[in-house]
Design a protein around this motif. Structure first.
Motif, PDB file in Angstrom:
ATOM      1  N   GLY A  43     -19.421  -3.246  -2.332  1.00  0.00           N
ATOM      2  CA  GLY A  43     -19.077  -2.569  -1.832  1.00  0.00           C
ATOM      3  C   GLY A  43     -18.456  -1.312  -1.970  1.00  0.00           C
ATOM      4  O   GLY A  43     -18.702  -0.053  -1.582  1.00  0.00           O
ATOM      5  N   LEU A  44     -17.808  -1.579  -3.492  1.00  0.00           N
ATOM      6  CA  LEU A  44     -17.158  -0.735  -3.834  1.00  0.00           C
ATOM      7  C   LEU A  44     -18.109   0.106  -4.633  1.00  0.00           C
ATOM      8  O   LEU A  44     -18.237   1.826  -5.250  1.00  0.00           O
ATOM      9  N   GLU A  45     -18.879  -0.523  -5.076  1.00  0.00           N
ATOM     10  CA  GLU A  45     -20.527   0.468  -5.375  1.00  0.00           C
ATOM     11  C   GLU A  45     -20.404   1.166  -4.487  1.00  0.00           C
ATOM     12  O   GLU A  45     -21.298   2.521  -5.231  1.00  0.00           O
ATOM     13  N   ALA A  46     -21.377   0.924  -3.090  1.00  0.00           N
ATOM     14  CA  ALA A  46     -21.852   1.906  -2.144  1.00  0.00           C
ATOM     15  C   ALA A  46     -20.442   2.700  -1.913  1.00  0.00           C
ATOM     16  O   ALA A  46     -22.059   3.585  -1.357  1.00  0.00           O
ATOM     17  N   GLY A  47     -19.684   3.272  -2.453  1.00  0.00           N
ATOM     18  CA  GLY A  47     -18.546   3.993  -2.080  1.00  0.00           C
ATOM     19  C   GLY A  47     -17.760   3.712  -0.834  1.00  0.00           C
ATOM     20  O   GLY A  47     -16.609   4.651  -1.449  1.00  0.00           O
ATOM     21  N   ALA A  48     -17.306   2.091  -1.433  1.00  0.00           N
ATOM     22  CA  ALA A  48     -16.134   2.420  -0.547  1.00  0.00           C
ATOM     23  C   ALA A  48     -14.689   2.423  -1.237  1.00  0.00           C
ATOM     24  O   ALA A  48     -15.087   3.023  -2.346  1.00  0.00           O
ATOM     25  N   ASP A  49     -13.422   2.964  -0.946  1.00  0.00           N
ATOM     26  CA  ASP A  49     -12.216   3.610  -1.586  1.00  0.00           C
ATOM     27  C   ASP A  49     -11.295   2.342  -2.032  1.00  0.00           C
ATOM     28  O   ASP A  49     -10.822   1.762  -2.541  1.00  0.00           O
ATOM     29  N   ASP A  50     -11.862   1.264  -0.745  1.00  0.00           N
ATOM     30  CA  ASP A  50     -10.550  -0.163  -1.110  1.00  0.00           C
ATOM     31  C   ASP A  50     -11.504  -1.414  -0.167  1.00  0.00           C
ATOM     32  O   ASP A  50     -12.307  -1.203   0.368  1.00  0.00           O
ATOM     33  N   TYR A  51     -11.216  -2.813   0.011  1.00  0.00           N
ATOM     34  CA  TYR A  51     -11.136  -4.030   1.014  1.00  0.00           C
ATOM     35  C   TYR A  51     -10.019  -4.591   1.188  1.00  0.00           C
ATOM     36  O   TYR A  51      -9.627  -4.704   0.536  1.00  0.00           O
ATOM     37  N   LEU A  52     -10.831  -5.262   2.235  1.00  0.00           N
ATOM     38  CA  LEU A  52      -9.130  -6.183   2.759  1.00  0.00           C
ATOM     39  C   LEU A  52     -10.137  -6.891   3.331  1.00  0.00           C
ATOM     40  O   LEU A  52     -10.780  -7.603   4.013  1.00  0.00           O
ATOM     41  N   PRO A  53      -9.959  -8.369   2.736  1.00  0.00           N
ATOM     42  CA  PRO A  53     -10.550 -10.034   2.967  1.00  0.00           C
ATOM     43  C   PRO A  53     -10.233 -10.319   4.541  1.00  0.00           C
ATOM     44  O   PRO A  53      -8.830  -9.879   4.465  1.00  0.00           O
ATOM     45  N   LYS A  54     -11.012 -10.764   5.220  1.00  0.00           N
ATOM     46  CA  LYS A  54     -10.706 -11.578   6.022  1.00  0.00           C
ATOM     47  C   LYS A  54     -10.252 -13.377   5.960  1.00  0.00           C
ATOM     48  O   LYS A  54     -11.050 -13.902   5.218  1.00  0.00           O
ATOM     49  N   PRO A  55      -9.716 -13.660   6.586  1.00  0.00           N
ATOM     50  CA  PRO A  55      -9.091 -12.966   7.293  1.00  0.00           C
ATOM     51  C   PRO A  55      -6.894 -12.379   6.858  1.00  0.00           C
ATOM     52  O   PRO A  55      -6.886 -12.644   5.834  1.00  0.00           O
ATOM     53  N   PHE A  56      -6.869 -11.398   7.414  1.00  0.00           N
ATOM     54  CA  PHE A  56      -5.787 -10.401   6.876  1.00  0.00           C
ATOM     55  C   PHE A  56      -4.728 -10.461   7.618  1.00  0.00           C
ATOM     56  O   PHE A  56      -4.524 -10.467   8.884  1.00  0.00           O
ATOM     57  N   GLU A  57      -2.962 -10.175   7.625  1.00  0.00           N
ATOM     58  CA  GLU A  57      -1.406 -10.230   7.637  1.00  0.00           C
ATOM     59  C   GLU A  57      -1.927  -8.322   8.102  1.00  0.00           C
ATOM     60  O   GLU A  57      -2.774  -7.502   7.219  1.00  0.00           O
ATOM     61  N   PRO A  58      -1.664  -7.708   9.820  1.00  0.00           N
ATOM     62  CA  PRO A  58      -2.049  -6.382   9.628  1.00  0.00           C
ATOM     63  C   PRO A  58      -0.911  -5.152   9.245  1.00  0.00           C
ATOM     64  O   PRO A  58      -1.464  -4.990   8.824  1.00  0.00           O
ATOM     65  N   LYS A  59       0.476  -5.682   8.883  1.00  0.00           N
ATOM     66  CA  LYS A  59       1.272  -5.289   7.581  1.00  0.00           C
ATOM     67  C   LYS A  59       0.186  -4.739   6.242  1.00  0.00           C
ATOM     68  O   LYS A  59       0.577  -3.549   6.156  1.00  0.00           O
ATOM     69  N   GLU A  60      -0.843  -5.480   6.122  1.00  0.00           N
ATOM     70  CA  GLU A  60      -1.358  -5.341   4.691  1.00  0.00           C
ATOM     71  C   GLU A  60      -2.413  -4.300   4.734  1.00  0.00           C
ATOM     72  O   GLU A  60      -2.856  -3.390   3.944  1.00  0.00           O
ATOM     73  N   LEU A  61      -2.736  -4.619   6.001  1.00  0.00           N
ATOM     74  CA  LEU A  61      -4.061  -3.310   6.480  1.00  0.00           C
ATOM     75  C   LEU A  61      -3.138  -1.757   6.081  1.00  0.00           C
ATOM     76  O   LEU A  61      -3.806  -1.040   5.881  1.00  0.00           O
ATOM     77  N   LEU A  62      -1.951  -1.935   6.907  1.00  0.00           N
ATOM     78  CA  LEU A  62      -1.249  -0.546   7.176  1.00  0.00           C
ATOM     79  C   LEU A  62      -0.532  -0.707   5.732  1.00  0.00           C
ATOM     80  O   LEU A  62      -1.032   1.351   5.409  1.00  0.00           O
ATOM     81  N   LEU A  63      -0.347  -1.129   4.414  1.00  0.00           N
ATOM     82  CA  LEU A  63      -0.143  -0.970   3.609  1.00  0.00           C
ATOM     83  C   LEU A  63      -1.245   0.167   2.711  1.00  0.00           C
ATOM     84  O   LEU A  63      -1.793   0.955   1.967  1.00  0.00           O
ATOM     85  N   ARG A  64      -2.436  -0.367   2.796  1.00  0.00           N
ATOM     86  CA  ARG A  64      -3.378   0.036   2.638  1.00  0.00           C
ATOM     87  C   ARG A  64      -3.831   0.831   2.871  1.00  0.00           C
ATOM     88  O   ARG A  64      -4.210   2.267   2.123  1.00  0.00           O
ATOM     89  N   ILE A  65      -4.255   1.127   3.976  1.00  0.00           N
ATOM     90  CA  ILE A  65      -4.700   2.475   4.709  1.00  0.00           C
ATOM     91  C   ILE A  65      -3.495   3.398   4.311  1.00  0.00           C
ATOM     92  O   ILE A  65      -3.837   4.614   3.974  1.00  0.00           O
TER      93      ILE A  65
END
Length: 236
Positions: A97-119
């Motif tokens: 994903g990073l090689e394809a051009g993504a800026d970051d990734y988040l493995p599932k399952p994740f805490e909603p708070k972590e998604l918010l922090l990464r965004i």
């Protein structure tokens, strides 16, 4: 208290699971974002044709074009930051994903708070129009020049497309050209959690950036590896 957002950013959520789409929309809307959802890559293409988004939250495992394939396609014409949602333990998906051009990734399952922090961390790396730099500077990298004032990279009259993470990396290196920056410092300045996995992710981002700067990315002249110290930008 909700994490502060960047100018009420508009997010595109792409996931084939209706339940997850709905939960993500509800959570992110409660935290101050505008949200639009797409059920797959084809649906997302139609939305992107008529709307501008500040960030795309994209699931890797989808029917039709998967998230990595879609990321590669988007990066041919779009600089919008992309956060991939990957299956837990699938490190190959994260690196791809990073090689394809993504800026970051988040493995599932994740805490909603972590998604918010990464965004929010990604959005903070996107250059804002009202940012002020005391004096304009241009760094020359062979036939390429990087305008620090604008955060733009050019080869002649052709603008080189940079992702939000690549812009952030160039800003970090441009602040101290000729001086090595450690991988751990890059991880910290990019607002990511510390750890070997994130340092490996930095290596992938550096490889991608070299492809845009170097005549021979395998023997870099301008974005050098300094053994034991990290990476260094060495302009002409």
């Amino acid at each position: 208290m909700a994490e502060p957002t960047q100018n009420d950013a508009h997010l595109l959520i792409v996931d084939d699971d209706e339940r997850i789409r709905t939960l993500l929309q509800q959570f992110l809307t409660r935290n101050g974002f505008w949200t639009t959802a797409a059920r797959d890559a084809a649906h997302a293409r139609k939305l992107l044709a008529g709307l501008d988004f500040d960030l795309i939250v994209l699931d890797v495992m989808m029917p039709g074009d998967d998230g990595i394939t879609f990321t590669k396609e988007l990066r041919t014409h779009l600089q919008t930051p992309i956060l991939l949602l990957t299956a837990k333990g699938e490190s190959s998906d994260r690196i791809s994903g990073l090689e394809a051009g993504a800026d970051d990734y988040l493995p599932k399952p994740f805490e909603p708070k972590e998604l918010l922090l990464r965004i929010n961390a990604i959005l903070r790396r996107v250059p804002q129009n009202d940012e002020i730099i005391e004096k304009p500077k241009v760094l020359h990298l062979g036939d390429i020049h990087y305008d620090i004032d604008r955060g733009e990279m050019w080869e002649g009259d052709n603008l080189i497309r940079l992702t939000a993470t690549e812009v952030a990396l160039m800003r970090i290196f441009s602040a101290s050209p000729g001086e090595p920056v450690s991988r751990s410092k890059l991880v910290e300045d990019l607002g990511r959690d510390r750890g070997q996995a994130q340092e490996r992710a930095i290596d992938v981002q550096i490889t991608r950036l070299r492809r845009k700067i170097e005549a021979d990315p395998k023997q870099p002249r301008y974005l050098q590896t300094v053994r034991g110290s990290g990476y260094m930008l060495a302009p002409d």
